[in-house]
Structure formats: structure tokens, C-alpha cells
Design a protein around this motif. Structure first.
Motif, short mmCIF file in Angstrom:
data_model
loop_
_atom_site.label_atom_id
_atom_site.label_comp_id
_atom_site.label_asym_id
_atom_site.label_seq_id
_atom_site.Cartn_x
_atom_site.Cartn_y
_atom_site.Cartn_z
N LEU A 147 1.48 -1.40 -9.32
CA LEU A 147 1.23 -2.65 -8.97
C LEU A 147 0.90 -3.40 -10.21
O LEU A 147 0.56 -4.54 -9.91
CB LEU A 147 0.38 -2.39 -7.71
CG LEU A 147 0.96 -1.64 -6.88
CD1 LEU A 147 0.26 -1.47 -5.29
CD2 LEU A 147 2.11 -2.49 -6.42
N ALA A 148 0.13 -2.77 -10.80
CA ALA A 148 -1.02 -3.83 -11.66
C ALA A 148 -0.62 -3.98 -12.73
O ALA A 148 -0.35 -4.96 -13.44
CB ALA A 148 -2.44 -2.58 -12.10
N ALA A 149 1.09 -3.32 -13.17
CA ALA A 149 1.92 -3.70 -14.63
C ALA A 149 2.55 -4.84 -13.71
O ALA A 149 3.20 -5.69 -14.41
CB ALA A 149 3.02 -2.62 -14.80
N HIS A 150 2.30 -5.16 -12.54
CA HIS A 150 3.27 -6.42 -11.95
C HIS A 150 2.44 -7.49 -11.18
O HIS A 150 2.92 -8.35 -10.43
CB HIS A 150 4.66 -6.02 -11.63
CG HIS A 150 5.36 -4.78 -11.96
ND1 HIS A 150 5.82 -6.32 -12.76
CD2 HIS A 150 5.36 -3.72 -11.91
CE1 HIS A 150 6.83 -4.55 -13.65
NE2 HIS A 150 7.17 -3.48 -13.28
N GLY A 151 1.01 -7.60 -11.09
CA GLY A 151 0.18 -7.98 -10.43
C GLY A 151 -0.26 -7.79 -8.99
O GLY A 151 -0.25 -9.15 -8.53
N GLN A 152 0.50 -7.00 -8.23
CA GLN A 152 0.30 -6.81 -7.21
C GLN A 152 -0.39 -5.79 -6.22
O GLN A 152 -0.49 -5.05 -5.17
CB GLN A 152 2.14 -6.40 -6.56
CG GLN A 152 3.01 -7.63 -7.00
CD GLN A 152 3.26 -8.18 -5.90
OE1 GLN A 152 2.52 -8.85 -4.74
NE2 GLN A 152 4.03 -9.40 -6.71
N GLN A 153 -1.58 -5.07 -7.30
CA GLN A 153 -2.54 -3.99 -6.52
C GLN A 153 -3.17 -4.77 -5.42
O GLN A 153 -3.84 -3.56 -5.10
CB GLN A 153 -3.47 -4.22 -8.08
CG GLN A 153 -4.24 -5.04 -8.07
CD GLN A 153 -3.78 -5.52 -9.59
OE1 GLN A 153 -2.19 -6.13 -9.39
NE2 GLN A 153 -4.61 -6.31 -11.29
N HIS A 154 -2.82 -6.20 -5.25
CA HIS A 154 -3.67 -6.26 -3.93
C HIS A 154 -3.42 -5.88 -2.84
O HIS A 154 -4.14 -5.61 -1.57
CB HIS A 154 -3.48 -7.66 -3.66
CG HIS A 154 -1.95 -8.33 -3.43
ND1 HIS A 154 -1.31 -8.64 -4.51
CD2 HIS A 154 -1.16 -8.33 -2.21
CE1 HIS A 154 0.09 -8.90 -4.03
NE2 HIS A 154 0.33 -9.20 -2.43
N LEU A 155 -1.90 -5.03 -2.91
CA LEU A 155 -1.43 -4.33 -1.55
C LEU A 155 -2.09 -3.01 -0.89
O LEU A 155 -1.97 -2.74 0.20
CB LEU A 155 0.31 -3.52 -2.07
CG LEU A 155 0.53 -5.34 -2.52
CD1 LEU A 155 2.71 -4.60 -2.38
CD2 LEU A 155 1.45 -5.94 -1.01
N LEU A 156 -2.84 -2.26 -1.90
CA LEU A 156 -3.79 -0.97 -1.88
C LEU A 156 -4.84 -1.76 -1.46
O LEU A 156 -6.11 -0.44 -1.26
CB LEU A 156 -3.80 -0.46 -2.96
CG LEU A 156 -2.28 -0.16 -3.44
CD1 LEU A 156 -2.65 1.41 -4.40
CD2 LEU A 156 -1.52 1.20 -2.26
N ALA A 157 -5.08 -3.32 -1.21
CA ALA A 157 -6.77 -3.75 -0.77
C ALA A 157 -7.48 -2.70 0.24
O ALA A 157 -8.61 -2.77 0.59
CB ALA A 157 -6.68 -5.01 -1.11
N PHE A 158 -6.88 -2.52 1.10
CA PHE A 158 -7.22 -1.82 2.06
C PHE A 158 -7.11 -0.32 2.67
O PHE A 158 -7.43 0.49 3.73
CB PHE A 158 -6.61 -2.37 3.71
CG PHE A 158 -6.67 -3.38 3.26
CD1 PHE A 158 -8.33 -4.16 4.00
CD2 PHE A 158 -5.97 -4.78 3.71
CE1 PHE A 158 -8.43 -6.18 3.98
CE2 PHE A 158 -6.09 -6.17 3.11
CZ PHE A 158 -7.24 -6.95 3.76
N TRP A 159 -6.77 0.56 1.60
CA TRP A 159 -6.36 1.60 1.24
C TRP A 159 -6.97 2.79 2.10
O TRP A 159 -6.76 3.69 2.61
CB TRP A 159 -6.64 2.05 -0.15
CG TRP A 159 -6.24 3.43 -0.44
CD1 TRP A 159 -7.20 4.84 -0.97
CD2 TRP A 159 -4.15 4.54 -0.90
NE1 TRP A 159 -6.11 6.49 -0.75
CE2 TRP A 159 -4.57 5.66 -0.78
CE3 TRP A 159 -3.33 3.53 -0.28
CZ2 TRP A 159 -3.40 6.39 0.00
CZ3 TRP A 159 -2.14 4.55 -0.08
CH2 TRP A 159 -2.25 5.61 -0.74
N ALA A 160 -8.45 2.45 1.70
CA ALA A 160 -9.97 3.55 2.29
C ALA A 160 -10.02 3.27 4.13
O ALA A 160 -9.96 4.09 4.67
CB ALA A 160 -10.69 2.66 2.21
N GLU A 161 -9.43 2.00 4.78
CA GLU A 161 -9.22 2.13 6.53
C GLU A 161 -7.69 2.82 6.25
O GLU A 161 -8.47 3.12 8.24
CB GLU A 161 -8.96 0.61 6.38
CG GLU A 161 -10.01 -0.03 5.60
CD GLU A 161 -10.52 -1.72 6.12
OE1 GLU A 161 -10.04 -2.03 6.99
OE2 GLU A 161 -10.84 -2.48 5.28
N LEU A 162 -7.28 3.23 5.77
CA LEU A 162 -5.64 3.53 5.96
C LEU A 162 -6.09 5.64 6.76
O LEU A 162 -6.71 6.25 5.73
CB LEU A 162 -4.58 3.54 5.50
CG LEU A 162 -4.73 1.90 4.98
CD1 LEU A 162 -3.36 1.98 3.91
CD2 LEU A 162 -4.62 0.74 6.46
#
Length: 468
Positions: free
Chosen positions: A15-30
Motif C-alpha cells: 500500500l505504501a508503494a502505491h499511496g494507499q496506506q490509508h486503507l489500514l487506518a482503522f486496523w487497531a479497531e478491527l
């Protein structure tokens, strides 16, 4: 390291390589299951290609220039002379059906939203007297074809995430309307993530799910391969696939003439066309561009090109796409092995999503780009592709618009069915009282000739009747 943390580490670098790391923004809540769902969706999303597709979406095709290079397609016309006669085509198609070389594919991933029917569209009641569903009429047509040729025609039904379970439950409850269960295969088309129209960031529909939508009827190609349906066809000895969509109950099922023209002309992909009623009819336009058959959507054909006329006043670009095709199975197999066989089309739509704080966003304006593929984009990939004109009054009455609409509505579809069946009955010497609907089940007669063999001349129909 725990497995979900390993998964996160693997995905995070992608995700970081393609500018999409925001998809894991709520990981800690899942919780664990939500994390696995999100990881699975990301892995299937082809994140590395999203940026390319988004940039391509911002560069629109110059359809105006393409249309001005276009010429009408070379076609087998209803009343035109050709090197292959209609009788020869029917004979070849009949023979292929009797040899068991034909399979059928039904595209049924849509819901009846525009009809005010929040269920799989195939369940919609369309029989003018019987109330039979679209699924029932189409399945019984295929059953009747199998009985005529004394061999079942395998059916592959493409659903979507939104319709798969309900379709499967319905067909099982109806016992597949008489088709052998081992000759019916349901498979689900893929999905694509929607992206923010401005930034190209993949949207989240929730903290644990991407904003996903079906990948278009062109998703059939990958879905057939992923579900091992192409291998199944090859195992069964199927050489040709008859393709149709769930919204057209008038389709001439496994049309032997279309199949025969396909075989005798050495085509890899063939398309049934109808003559457009007017220049602005909402049908894809089948044309030839640079020696290749292509389809230009009605919304992309410039008005001045659409209105061009021949010397006799008929439309120059006459060929409207009916979404009825015949494919060589070998052609589909070849194309399924290429990621670039079908281009992605884009549409700017309103998509519900969550923002960076996890709050629900309901946009009042189109905010996202959706990606989809269209199966007709395989036409230019075919070594040879042909067009065969069909009679719209006998073969094409799609149900696309809401009840009460003047075109392509349940009302116009039922009227077309009644008119066609009246024609069959009158050709058999029956009399049908004015305004009296008579519906003929495919299990009673598939065509006028079969109706003539069963109808007693002089019989009068003066009340609504369902012949089955």
C-alpha cells in the motif's frame, strides 16, 4: 509475530508503494475476522494498477475522432445477399447443437433497481398471462432447445455478490425449471474498488471493507476461468458459447442461424444486431474502425455521426447491439490468459464511503470513479468477428426501464411477447380476439412452426390464455 500482524506487514509495504496506506487506518479497531476480510479485499484489488487506471480515467477517449473514422459493419442482413445463405447457416447451427458443441451463458448479475424491484432481476415477473419470471422463461427456452435437439445444453449463469445467494436459493427452490442440475453452473463475477475521483485513493465503505462494485459484464472472462468453467466446457466438448442477458425474454435461444453463420464464416466472436429505430436509440453502435469490429456506446457517438443517412434515408450506422453473442470457447480461453484482453471503462458515480475519521459520507454529487469491463470489447481482439442482423420484433424486447416508460419497459416487453405469439397463432389458422393476450410457453412451442404443429386451425382465443 502473529499471523494478522504478518499479513499487515506484507500489505502495508504494498500500500505504501502505491499511496494507499490509508486503507489500514482503522486496523487497531478491527477484530480478527474483520482484519482478514480487509486483507483479502486488498489482495484482490490489484492495488498496483489502480493508479494507472485512475490516470487513464482522466484522459478520455476521443470517441468523436474514432466515430468519424468508422464505417458500417460488414453484416449478414435480413434481406441482403451474402455468400452464406440463411438455410446453410441454420443447417450448420442445427448440426452443432445436435453434436452437443453448444453451451449457453446467462449474464444475471443485476438487480431490478430501476424496476423498483430490489431482488435479482431474473426473478422479475414478466409473463403477460402466466406471470412467469425472466428466469423461468429463459430456462424453459433452454430446456425446450435441449429437447428439440435431444441433448441438454449446459448453462453457465453469471451472478454478482449482490445477487448470487438469492439467485441460487430461487433456482434451487424452482428445481432449475426442469434443467438437469449437473448442466447448470452458477459463478460470481468479480468486483473492483471505487476510488476518489480527485485523488485516486481507494474508498472504504466501512473500517473493514473497501467500497466495491461489480466489474461489469466483461468480468465474465476472468470469472469463467477462476471458476474453472472454461475447463468444464472443454471437458464437455463445447466449442461454441451462446451468450445472452437476463433482461431479454424474447431472445431466440441458441439461435441456429447465428451459430451457423459464426461457424461457416470462421468467426471467433459474432454479434446479433437489430436495425435501430432512430438515431438516438439507446443501443451500442456496432461499427468497423481500422478494419476491426467495435462497439461505440450510444452516449459516445456524436449526434451528427448518429444521424448520417444512406441515399434511401436509412441510418448509415444502423447496427444496434442486442448483447447476444456467440464465442469460440478457444478464443475465450486465449483471451482469459491476458490481463490486457479487456480495457477498463470508467464512470463517475456517487458512492457512500467513510472519511479519514471513520464518519459516513453520503455525497450529493458524483465523488468516485468506478471501473468496469465490457465483454463486447473483445470484438477487436477476434481474428474474425461478424455481425448478423436479427428481427427486433421477434428477438429483442429488453426490460431495462421502469414500468410506464415508452421504451424497454415491462409494458413494452409484454406487448412484444403478446404480438409475437399472436402472429404464431394466426399463422396456424387460429383467431385471437382483439385485445386478448395469449402467452405461449417455450415448453409448448419455441417458434411459429412448432405452434402450427400443435394448434387446430379455426380455434378461437377470446380470453387471456397461457399455452403450456
Amino acid at each position: 509475530m502473529m499471523s494478522d500482524e504478518r499479513d499487515r506487514a506484507d500489505i502495508e509495504s504494498l500500500l505504501a508503494a502505491h499511496g494507499q496506506q490509508h486503507l489500514l487506518a482503522f486496523w487497531a479497531e478491527l477484530d480478527a475476522s474483520q482484519r482478514q476480510q480487509l486483507i483479502g479485499q486488498i489482495r484482490l484489488a490489484h492495488v498496483e494498477q489502480i493508479g494507472l487506471r485512475h490516470r487513464a480515467a482522466r484522459r478520455s477517449n476521443d470517441w468523436s475522432a474514432l466515430a468519424r473514422r468508422a464505417t458500417p459493419p460488414v453484416a449478414f442482413r435480413l434481406n441482403g445477399a451474402s455468400e452464406i445463405s440463411i438455410d446453410a447457416a441454420r443447417t450448420a447451427g442445427d448440426a452443432a447443437l445436435r453434436r452437443g458443441e453448444i453451451g449457453a451463458i446467462l449474464v444475471a448479475g443485476g438487480q431490478g433497481t430501476r424496476l423498483g424491484f430490489a431482488q435479482p432481476k431474473g426473478k422479475y415477473s414478466i409473463g403477460p398471462v402466466s406471470g412467469a419470471s425472466l428466469f423461468q422463461i429463459l430456462f424453459e427456452k433452454l430446456l425446450a432447445v435441449g429437447r428439440r435437439y435431444e441433448i441438454p445444453v449446459p448453462l453457465y449463469v453469471m451472478t454478482s455478490d449482490a445477487t448470487h445467494a438469492a439467485t441460487e436459493d430461487y433456482l434451487e427452490a424452482q428445481r432449475y425449471f426442469g434443467l438437469e442440475t449437473n448442466c447448470v453452473c452458477l459463478f460470481c463475477q468479480g468486483v473492483m474498488p471505487a476510488v476518489d475521483a480527485t485523488t485516486g485513493k481507494i474508498l472504504l465503505s466501512s473500517k473493514s471493507s473497501l467500497a466495491l462494485s461489480p466489474d461489469g459484464h466483461g468480468g465474465m472472462l476472468a470469472a469463467l476461468a477462476n471458476a474453472d468453467c472454461l475447463a468444464d466446457m472443454q471437458w464437455r466438448g463445447i466449442k461454441y458459447l451462446f451468450y445472452f442477458q437476463v433482461d431479454n425474454p424474447l431472445v431466440e435461444m441458441c439461435d441456429p442461424a447465428l451459430i451457423g453463420y459464426h461457424i461457416l464464416s470462421g468467426s471467433e466472436m459474432s454479434t446479433a444486431a437489430v436495425a435501430k429505430r432512430d438515431a438516438d436509440e439507446r443501443l451500442g453502435n456496432i461499427v468497423t474502425i481500422d478494419g476491426r469490429t467495435r462497439i461505440i456506446e450510444y452516449s459516445d457517438l456524436p449526434e451528427d455521426v448518429a444521424k448520417q443517412q444512406n441515399l434511401d434515408g436509412s441510418l448509415r450506422f444502423w447496427a444496434g447491439n442486442t448483447a447476444v453473442h456467440v464465442f469460440d470457447v478457444a478464443f475465450l480461453d486465449r483471451c482469459s490468459r491476458s490481463d490486457d484482453a479487456l480495457p477498463f471503462h470508467t464512470a463517475c458515480k456517487k458512492v457512500s464511503c467513510i472519511d479519514e475519521l471513520g464518519n459516513r459520507v453520503e455525497s450529493s454529487e458524483p465523488n468516485a470513479i468506478k471501473f468496469e469491463r465490457f465483454i463486447f470489447d473483445l470484438l477487436p481482439a477476434a481474428e474474425r468477428a461478424i455481425v448478423v442482423e436479427a428481427d427486433a420484433a421477434r428477438t429483442f424486447a429488453p426490460v431495462k426501464n421502469a414500468p410506464g416508460e415508452k421504451r424497454d419497459s415491462p409494458d413494452t416487453c409484454r406487448a412484444a411477447m403478446i404480438a409475437l405469439h399472436r402472429e404464431w397463432l394466426e399463422s396456424a389458422g387460429a383467431k385471437v380476439a382483439l385485445g386478448t393476450p395469449v402467452e405461449i410457453s417455450p415448453l409448448f412451442a419455441l417458434d411459429a412452426a412448432e405452434a402450427r404443429a400443435k394448434i387446430e386451425p379455426g380455434i378461437v382465443f377470446d380470453k387471456p390464455t397461457y399455452l403450456r
